[in-house]
Write a protein that holds these residues in place. Structure first.
Motif, PDB file in Angstrom:
ATOM      1  N   SER A  30       6.717 -16.337  23.410  1.00  0.00           N
ATOM      2  CA  SER A  30       7.508 -15.156  23.138  1.00  0.00           C
ATOM      3  C   SER A  30       8.971 -15.559  23.065  1.00  0.00           C
ATOM      4  O   SER A  30       9.514 -16.135  24.013  1.00  0.00           O
ATOM      5  N   ALA A  32      12.978 -14.204  21.695  1.00  0.00           N
ATOM      6  CA  ALA A  32      13.727 -12.966  21.492  1.00  0.00           C
ATOM      7  C   ALA A  32      14.277 -12.822  20.081  1.00  0.00           C
ATOM      8  O   ALA A  32      14.448 -11.706  19.598  1.00  0.00           O
ATOM      9  N   THR A  33      14.536 -13.927  19.407  1.00  0.00           N
ATOM     10  CA  THR A  33      15.281 -13.860  18.149  1.00  0.00           C
ATOM     11  C   THR A  33      14.542 -14.519  16.986  1.00  0.00           C
ATOM     12  O   THR A  33      13.624 -15.320  17.176  1.00  0.00           O
ATOM     13  N   ASP A  34      15.004 -14.204  15.788  1.00  0.00           N
ATOM     14  CA  ASP A  34      14.467 -14.852  14.588  1.00  0.00           C
ATOM     15  C   ASP A  34      14.736 -16.352  14.620  1.00  0.00           C
ATOM     16  O   ASP A  34      13.908 -17.147  14.179  1.00  0.00           O
ATOM     17  N   ARG A  37      12.095 -18.062  16.519  1.00  0.00           N
ATOM     18  CA  ARG A  37      10.879 -18.185  15.712  1.00  0.00           C
ATOM     19  C   ARG A  37      11.007 -19.328  14.706  1.00  0.00           C
ATOM     20  O   ARG A  37      10.060 -20.064  14.470  1.00  0.00           O
ATOM     21  N   LEU A  49       5.559 -14.871  19.065  1.00  0.00           N
ATOM     22  CA  LEU A  49       5.937 -13.464  19.005  1.00  0.00           C
ATOM     23  C   LEU A  49       7.453 -13.379  19.051  1.00  0.00           C
ATOM     24  O   LEU A  49       8.087 -14.043  19.867  1.00  0.00           O
ATOM     25  N   THR A  50       8.019 -12.530  18.193  1.00  0.00           N
ATOM     26  CA  THR A  50       9.468 -12.384  18.137  1.00  0.00           C
ATOM     27  C   THR A  50       9.870 -10.980  18.557  1.00  0.00           C
ATOM     28  O   THR A  50       9.247 -10.015  18.135  1.00  0.00           O
ATOM     29  N   GLY A  51      10.896 -10.897  19.382  1.00  0.00           N
ATOM     30  CA  GLY A  51      11.439  -9.609  19.801  1.00  0.00           C
ATOM     31  C   GLY A  51      11.511  -9.520  21.312  1.00  0.00           C
ATOM     32  O   GLY A  51      10.712 -10.115  22.022  1.00  0.00           O
ATOM     33  N   ARG A  52      12.466  -8.749  21.782  1.00  0.00           N
ATOM     34  CA  ARG A  52      12.641  -8.585  23.213  1.00  0.00           C
ATOM     35  C   ARG A  52      11.566  -7.644  23.759  1.00  0.00           C
ATOM     36  O   ARG A  52      11.262  -6.621  23.146  1.00  0.00           O
ATOM     37  N   LEU A  53      11.013  -8.005  24.903  1.00  0.00           N
ATOM     38  CA  LEU A  53       9.982  -7.195  25.551  1.00  0.00           C
ATOM     39  C   LEU A  53      10.492  -6.691  26.889  1.00  0.00           C
ATOM     40  O   LEU A  53      11.069  -7.455  27.657  1.00  0.00           O
ATOM     41  N   ASP A  54      10.277  -5.407  27.159  1.00  0.00           N
ATOM     42  CA  ASP A  54      10.599  -4.899  28.488  1.00  0.00           C
ATOM     43  C   ASP A  54       9.387  -5.116  29.392  1.00  0.00           C
ATOM     44  O   ASP A  54       8.352  -5.633  28.958  1.00  0.00           O
ATOM     45  N   THR A  74      12.825 -19.129  30.090  1.00  0.00           N
ATOM     46  CA  THR A  74      13.974 -18.448  29.510  1.00  0.00           C
ATOM     47  C   THR A  74      15.256 -19.084  30.039  1.00  0.00           C
ATOM     48  O   THR A  74      15.235 -19.912  30.944  1.00  0.00           O
TER      49      THR A  74
END
Length: 96
Positions: A30, A32-34, A37, A49-54, A74
């Motif tokens: 996982s 956070a950013t393009d 990726r 997987l791309t994108g921030r997850l809560d 991280t």
């Protein structure tokens, strides 16, 4: 086959994800950013997987996919992500 979820926000996380995939683990990384990726391309045994997850999204992902282990690679200053990963792991019953 063991499934690993790696929060891979660092170079070390990227290298770990690639190494574990090469060893035959099913790895989901996982990022956070393009950019994350782009530098960690998907491959055999490696899904990105791309994108921030809560916390809720992390918990849902853990429960849906049945990961046995969560690795937090991280950035050291990303404390909120780490706290969310710990809580989600505890709730989903995955080792952190």
């Amino acid at each position: 086959m063991k499934k690993l979820l790696i929060f891979a926000g660092t170079t070390e996380g990227r290298l770990l994800a690639q190494a574990m995939a090469e060893k035959g683990f099913l790895v989901t990384a996982s990022v956070a950013t393009d950019y994350g990726r782009e530098v960690l391309p998907q491959g055999e045994n490696l899904t990105v997987l791309t994108g921030r997850l809560d916390e809720g999204a992390m918990e849902g992902l853990l429960e849906k996919e049945g990961f046995c282990q969560v690795v937090d690679a991280t950035h050291p200053y990303a404390k909120e992500v780490s706290l969310n990963a710990i809580e989600a792991s505890n709730k989903a019953g995955a080792a952190y």
